[in-house]
Design a protein around this motif. Structure first.
Motif, mmCIF file in Angstrom:
data_model
loop_
_atom_site.group_PDB
_atom_site.id
_atom_site.type_symbol
_atom_site.label_atom_id
_atom_site.label_comp_id
_atom_site.label_asym_id
_atom_site.label_seq_id
_atom_site.Cartn_x
_atom_site.Cartn_y
_atom_site.Cartn_z
ATOM 1 N N TRP A 82 0.851 -1.182 0.000
ATOM 2 C CA TRP A 82 0.000 0.000 0.000
ATOM 3 C C TRP A 82 0.892 1.239 0.000
ATOM 4 C CZ3 TRP A 82 -5.414 0.245 -0.037
ATOM 5 C CH2 TRP A 82 -6.062 -0.997 0.037
ATOM 6 N N SER A 83 0.515 2.245 -0.757
ATOM 7 C CA SER A 83 1.399 3.394 -0.976
ATOM 8 C C SER A 83 1.580 4.257 0.260
ATOM 9 C CB SER A 83 0.862 4.255 -2.133
ATOM 10 O OG SER A 83 -0.423 4.782 -1.819
ATOM 11 N N GLU A 84 0.601 4.232 1.187
ATOM 12 C CA GLU A 84 0.669 5.128 2.350
ATOM 13 C C GLU A 84 0.487 4.374 3.660
ATOM 14 O OE1 GLU A 84 -1.994 8.417 1.766
ATOM 15 O OE2 GLU A 84 -1.429 8.625 -0.343
ATOM 16 N N GLY A 85 0.953 3.138 3.726
ATOM 17 C CA GLY A 85 0.810 2.361 4.947
ATOM 18 C C GLY A 85 -0.352 1.400 4.847
ATOM 19 N N LEU A 86 -0.523 0.570 5.863
ATOM 20 C CA LEU A 86 -1.487 -0.525 5.845
ATOM 21 C C LEU A 86 -2.894 -0.055 5.490
ATOM 22 C CD1 LEU A 86 -1.706 -3.586 6.383
ATOM 23 C CD2 LEU A 86 -2.286 -3.024 8.751
ATOM 24 N N PHE A 87 -3.402 -0.531 4.347
ATOM 25 C CA PHE A 87 -4.749 -0.239 3.855
ATOM 26 C C PHE A 87 -4.975 1.240 3.565
ATOM 27 C CE2 PHE A 87 -5.674 -3.891 6.943
ATOM 28 C CZ PHE A 87 -5.313 -4.846 6.019
ATOM 29 N N GLN A 88 -3.893 1.972 3.356
ATOM 30 C CA GLN A 88 -3.988 3.400 3.081
ATOM 31 C C GLN A 88 -3.349 3.717 1.736
ATOM 32 O OE1 GLN A 88 -5.653 5.510 5.239
ATOM 33 N NE2 GLN A 88 -6.084 3.635 6.399
ATOM 34 N N GLY A 89 -3.957 4.642 1.018
ATOM 35 C CA GLY A 89 -3.415 5.037 -0.278
ATOM 36 C C GLY A 89 -3.835 4.078 -1.371
ATOM 37 N N LYS A 90 -2.907 3.752 -2.264
ATOM 38 C CA LYS A 90 -3.206 2.899 -3.411
ATOM 39 C C LYS A 90 -2.538 1.535 -3.278
ATOM 40 C CE LYS A 90 -4.081 6.408 -6.928
ATOM 41 N NZ LYS A 90 -3.781 6.848 -8.303
ATOM 42 N N ARG A 91 -3.166 0.546 -3.901
ATOM 43 C CA ARG A 91 -2.595 -0.796 -3.947
ATOM 44 C C ARG A 91 -1.494 -0.845 -5.011
ATOM 45 N NH1 ARG A 91 -8.145 -0.966 -3.372
ATOM 46 N NH2 ARG A 91 -9.043 -2.410 -1.825
ATOM 47 N N LEU A 92 -0.354 -1.432 -4.632
ATOM 48 C CA LEU A 92 0.807 -1.559 -5.512
ATOM 49 C C LEU A 92 1.250 -3.020 -5.548
ATOM 50 C CD1 LEU A 92 3.021 1.227 -3.842
ATOM 51 C CD2 LEU A 92 1.141 1.586 -5.455
ATOM 52 N N ILE A 93 2.161 -3.332 -6.454
ATOM 53 C CA ILE A 93 2.755 -4.667 -6.507
ATOM 54 C C ILE A 93 4.171 -4.587 -5.962
ATOM 55 C CG2 ILE A 93 3.512 -6.545 -8.015
ATOM 56 C CD1 ILE A 93 1.172 -5.741 -9.864
ATOM 57 N N GLY A 94 4.469 -5.498 -5.027
ATOM 58 C CA GLY A 94 5.791 -5.545 -4.430
ATOM 59 C C GLY A 94 6.484 -6.855 -4.744
ATOM 60 N N ASP A 143 11.997 -16.900 5.084
ATOM 61 C CA ASP A 143 12.937 -15.821 5.403
ATOM 62 C C ASP A 143 13.035 -14.787 4.289
ATOM 63 O OD1 ASP A 143 13.508 -16.921 7.884
ATOM 64 O OD2 ASP A 143 15.214 -18.065 7.141
ATOM 65 N N PHE A 144 11.884 -14.418 3.729
ATOM 66 C CA PHE A 144 11.889 -13.398 2.690
ATOM 67 C C PHE A 144 12.130 -12.027 3.318
ATOM 68 C CE2 PHE A 144 9.618 -16.781 0.530
ATOM 69 C CZ PHE A 144 10.079 -16.679 -0.774
ATOM 70 N N PRO A 145 13.040 -11.235 2.783
ATOM 71 C CA PRO A 145 13.251 -9.874 3.298
ATOM 72 C C PRO A 145 12.076 -8.969 2.934
ATOM 73 C CG PRO A 145 14.600 -10.253 1.359
ATOM 74 C CD PRO A 145 13.960 -11.576 1.694
ATOM 75 N N PRO A 146 12.003 -7.788 3.531
ATOM 76 C CA PRO A 146 10.902 -6.873 3.221
ATOM 77 C C PRO A 146 10.805 -6.601 1.719
ATOM 78 C CG PRO A 146 12.090 -6.104 5.142
ATOM 79 C CD PRO A 146 12.884 -7.249 4.582
ATOM 80 N N PRO A 147 9.605 -6.605 1.170
ATOM 81 C CA PRO A 147 9.449 -6.370 -0.273
ATOM 82 C C PRO A 147 9.613 -4.898 -0.630
ATOM 83 C CG PRO A 147 7.316 -6.664 0.764
ATOM 84 C CD PRO A 147 8.339 -6.916 1.835
ATOM 85 N N ARG A 148 9.863 -4.684 -1.917
ATOM 86 C CA ARG A 148 9.952 -3.333 -2.449
ATOM 87 C C ARG A 148 8.957 -3.167 -3.585
ATOM 88 N NH1 ARG A 148 12.933 -3.629 -7.234
ATOM 89 N NH2 ARG A 148 14.171 -5.541 -7.496
ATOM 90 N N PRO A 149 8.474 -1.962 -3.830
ATOM 91 C CA PRO A 149 7.527 -1.746 -4.930
ATOM 92 C C PRO A 149 8.189 -1.979 -6.287
ATOM 93 C CG PRO A 149 7.534 0.112 -3.399
ATOM 94 C CD PRO A 149 8.720 -0.727 -3.057
ATOM 95 N N ILE A 150 7.466 -2.650 -7.197
ATOM 96 C CA ILE A 150 7.988 -2.825 -8.558
ATOM 97 C C ILE A 150 6.990 -2.384 -9.627
ATOM 98 C CG2 ILE A 150 9.602 -4.668 -7.960
ATOM 99 C CD1 ILE A 150 7.560 -6.653 -9.186
ATOM 100 N N LEU A 151 5.723 -2.197 -9.270
ATOM 101 C CA LEU A 151 4.756 -1.704 -10.249
ATOM 102 C C LEU A 151 3.675 -0.931 -9.505
ATOM 103 C CD1 LEU A 151 4.242 -1.852 -13.369
ATOM 104 C CD2 LEU A 151 2.511 -3.581 -12.840
ATOM 105 N N ALA A 152 3.447 0.295 -9.950
ATOM 106 C CA ALA A 152 2.485 1.168 -9.283
ATOM 107 C C ALA A 152 1.819 2.067 -10.313
ATOM 108 C CB ALA A 152 3.186 2.015 -8.231
ATOM 109 N N PRO A 153 0.614 2.517 -10.043
ATOM 110 C CA PRO A 153 0.004 3.534 -10.913
ATOM 111 C C PRO A 153 0.862 4.796 -10.910
ATOM 112 C CG PRO A 153 -1.609 2.596 -9.395
ATOM 113 C CD PRO A 153 -0.268 2.122 -8.932
ATOM 114 N N ASP A 154 0.802 5.532 -12.010
ATOM 115 C CA ASP A 154 1.581 6.762 -12.091
ATOM 116 C C ASP A 154 0.688 7.924 -12.505
ATOM 117 O OD1 ASP A 154 1.277 6.614 -14.899
ATOM 118 O OD2 ASP A 154 3.147 5.501 -15.131
#
Length: 326
Positions: free
Chosen positions: A177-189, A198-209
């Motif tokens: 989520w772009s602005e924290g849990l259930f806040q903002g827009k849904r993105l793909i990480g 043991d997956f490390p924290p994800p990073r955004p890879i696709l988002a609306p622009d």
């Protein structure tokens, strides 16, 4: 520049909600071809639905990928009977939402089949953020599952989470989520690990622009590997104001840096079971012809925000199309 062509698209669903434990709706699915057998794992919800943790993981089989049957597995009692196709009851394990099954060809026989799903958990000292954490399960046959107690990822991913083995790594595609849990827009990480855990924290890879409509979210990834140097995603764009979901197409050479092929949807809504929403299932099934795959999807005739048991009954169906890359 490659061209991506859709053909042989389903008009009527190949599998539909028709069992008592499906009397609200069916949900996300995965289809694999295992030798001569086509196999499907999908979610189902009955009218006792309260939240996404109340779903069942169900199973179907086919000999040709078109005509499906739901075997009586005898595993889970429902309405006084075990004569059903339920593999897992999410209400007993905290949820099996957003499930995705894959074959790990290099694993031990007892863990040949692997699954990721999400379950709601409150914060703990190890995982300080509550949410729909990603959990894993393993199976020798895709029927009898052993769920792992510890999460694969202590991060929220309230969608169909996708995982597959790719050489020496496991790739995991999640929702952010772009602005924290259930806040903002849904993105793909995205995140990856050398082990199934043991997956490390994800990073955004696709988002609306800024070129997208202001109310557009990317709901899921439907990520898959088509071949060496070609990874595809079919993220369903959730047009919030219109309450519809339409898949777009994104491509990558490395599995983590994706570009959208076009700004417009890749697959348009149908006129029947898929007239309000389409969620492409992760995975590409070779047709036996070069650069052609079968792709399955969940279709719904009810808007995302209207899909409630008080307003819907036996909703959802699974269709497919052929994808050609040329």
């Amino acid at each position: 520049m490659s061209e991506y062509v859709v053909s042989h698209r389903t008009v009527d669903p190949l599998l539909r909600a028709d069992q008592l434990h499906e009397d609200f709706c069916i949900g996300y699915c995965t289809v694999l071809r295992d030798g001569a057998l086509w196999r499907m794992w999908y979610e189902a919800y009955d009218r006792a639905y309260r939240d996404d943790a109340d779903g069942f993981l169900c199973y179907a089989e086919s000999r040709d990928g078109e005509h499906w049957y739901k075997p009586a597995l005898g595993l889970i009692e429902y309405a006084g009977s075990r004569a059903n196709n339920i593999l897992l009851d999410g209400r007993n394990v905290g949820g099996v939402h957003g499930s995705n099954v894959f074959i790990d060809a290099d694993a031990l026989a007892a863990e040949r089949f692997k699954m990721v799903c999400v379950s709601w958990r409150e914060a703990t000292p190890r995982c300080p953020q509550p949410g729909w954490w990603v959990f894993g399960a393993v199976s020798p046959d895709g029927i009898h599952w052993q769920r792992r107690q510890e999460p694969l990822l202590c991060a929220n991913s309230d969608t169909q989470t996708v995982c597959f083995r790719d050489g020496d790594r496991y790739r995991l595609y999640v929702r952010l989520w772009s602005e924290g849990l259930f806040q903002g827009k849904r993105l793909i990480g995205y995140t990856e690990s050398s082990i199934f855990g043991d997956f490390p924290p994800p990073r955004p890879i696709l988002a609306p622009d800024e070129l997208d409509p202001p109310h557009l979210h990317f709901y899921n990834s439907a990520a898959a590997k088509a071949g060496e140097g070609l990874y595809l995603m079919f993220p369903s764009a959730f047009y919030v104001g219109e309450d519809v979901l339409l898949p777009h197409l994104a491509v990558s050479a490395d599995g983590c840096s994706f570009r959208r092929v076009e700004r417009k949807p890749f697959l348009m809504l149908g006129n029947g079971f898929d007239s309000r929403g389409i969620y492409v299932a992760p995975g590409l099934i070779p047709t036996g012809r070069p650069n052609r795959w079968w792709v399955y999807y969940l279709g719904t005739p009810i808007g995302h925000d209207q899909n409630r048991p008080q307003q819907a009954s036996y909703v959802g169906g699974v269709g497919r199309f052929m994808l050609t890359v040329r």
